[in-house]
Design a protein around this motif. Structure first.
Motif, PDB file in Angstrom:
ATOM      1  N   ASN A 103      -2.773  27.158   3.249  1.00 22.36           N
ATOM      2  CA  ASN A 103      -1.901  28.184   2.690  1.00 22.36           C
ATOM      3  C   ASN A 103      -2.366  29.558   3.151  1.00 22.36           C
ATOM      4  O   ASN A 103      -2.256  30.541   2.413  1.00 22.36           O
ATOM      5  N   LEU A 110      -2.238  35.428  -2.954  1.00 15.92           N
ATOM      6  CA  LEU A 110      -2.804  34.437  -3.872  1.00 15.92           C
ATOM      7  C   LEU A 110      -4.155  34.897  -4.405  1.00 15.92           C
ATOM      8  O   LEU A 110      -4.466  34.723  -5.591  1.00 15.92           O
ATOM      9  N   SER A 149      -1.425  26.629  -4.024  1.00 15.51           N
ATOM     10  CA  SER A 149      -0.134  26.683  -4.728  1.00 15.51           C
ATOM     11  C   SER A 149       0.345  25.303  -5.184  1.00 15.51           C
ATOM     12  O   SER A 149       1.451  24.867  -4.847  1.00 15.51           O
TER      13      SER A 149
END
Length: 231
Positions: A103, A110, A149
């Motif tokens: 990710n 994030l 996520s």
């Protein structure tokens, strides 16, 4: 969201989990409770294909039984292992970077989200994880798992070895994650704490499901109170 059917887990010739079936609905916190050796950790490991197993595992309608561990994680499942297992020689920032291995393009946003959720980690972002307290390491382990996520977050004994005040903080965070839309599968020996925040729960004994019910019903069950709540 998650359906496990006829799951068996083997360690050599020993069958640690004996053909269990259960499910986790989207938006729920579902707990697996039971004594040491009941098969709780083995069940979580089987979902990410980290142990020898038989049976079928479905996630969001797809059979993921034959996917390897990285593919399972990429499908939207993340595991916070028992004992935290942070990278002790890496900083907080670097641990979060490792969590975002699939990710990377969303790393910065994030990372900031994790520091909003865990302000204590932001204060120690350049500190080596091995020099942090047990509670801080547990928060880091959860944050690292969230960096990919996940739609389903699995937590293995998040209260283990923590002071009562920190346990309360960790369970508050788990509740917040549910409110944020993350489904939770929780393995926890602190049965009262687990049932108190859960929607549904399964009780494992000797690798089999002995009881299952809404968490509120189980927390008031005389059998559960005697065996697991010290009442």
């Amino acid at each position: 969201m998650l359906k496990v059917r006829d799951l068996e887990v083997y360690y050599g010739l020993i069958r640690a989990v004996k053909k269990i079936s259960f499910q986790v609905e989207q938006g729920q916190i579902v707990s697996l409770i039971g004594s040491n050796g009941a098969g709780k950790t083995s069940t979580l490991k089987s979902i990410v294909n980290d142990v020898k197993r038989k049976g079928r595992i479905y996630f969001e309608g797809h059979n993921i039984s034959k996917l390897n561990t990285p593919k399972v994680i990429q499908s939207g499942i993340s595991l916070v292992p028992e004992g935290r297992r942070v990278f002790i020689n890496l900083t907080v920032d670097e641990n979060l970077r490792m969590g975002a291995f699939n990710n990377d393009e969303k790393f910065e946003s994030l990372q900031e989200s994790m520091y909003d959720l865990f302000p204590r980690l932001k204060q120690k972002r350049k500190q080596l994880a091995g020099t942090m307290s047990g509670g801080e390491q547990q928060m880091l382990a959860i944050a690292r798992a969230l960096m990919c996520s996940p739609k389903l977050l699995m937590l293995d004994e998040p209260s283990l070895g923590l002071a009562p005040k920190i346990i309360g903080e960790v369970f508050d965070i788990i509740t917040q994650l549910k409110e944020d839309g993350i489904t939770i599968l929780l393995v926890e020996q602190n049965a009262f704490a687990a049932l108190n925040i859960s929607d549904y729960a399964y009780v494992l004994e000797n690798g089999e499901i002995a009881l299952k019910d809404n968490a509120k019903e189980l927390i008031n069950s005389d059998e559960i109170r005697k065996k697991y709540l010290g009442a």
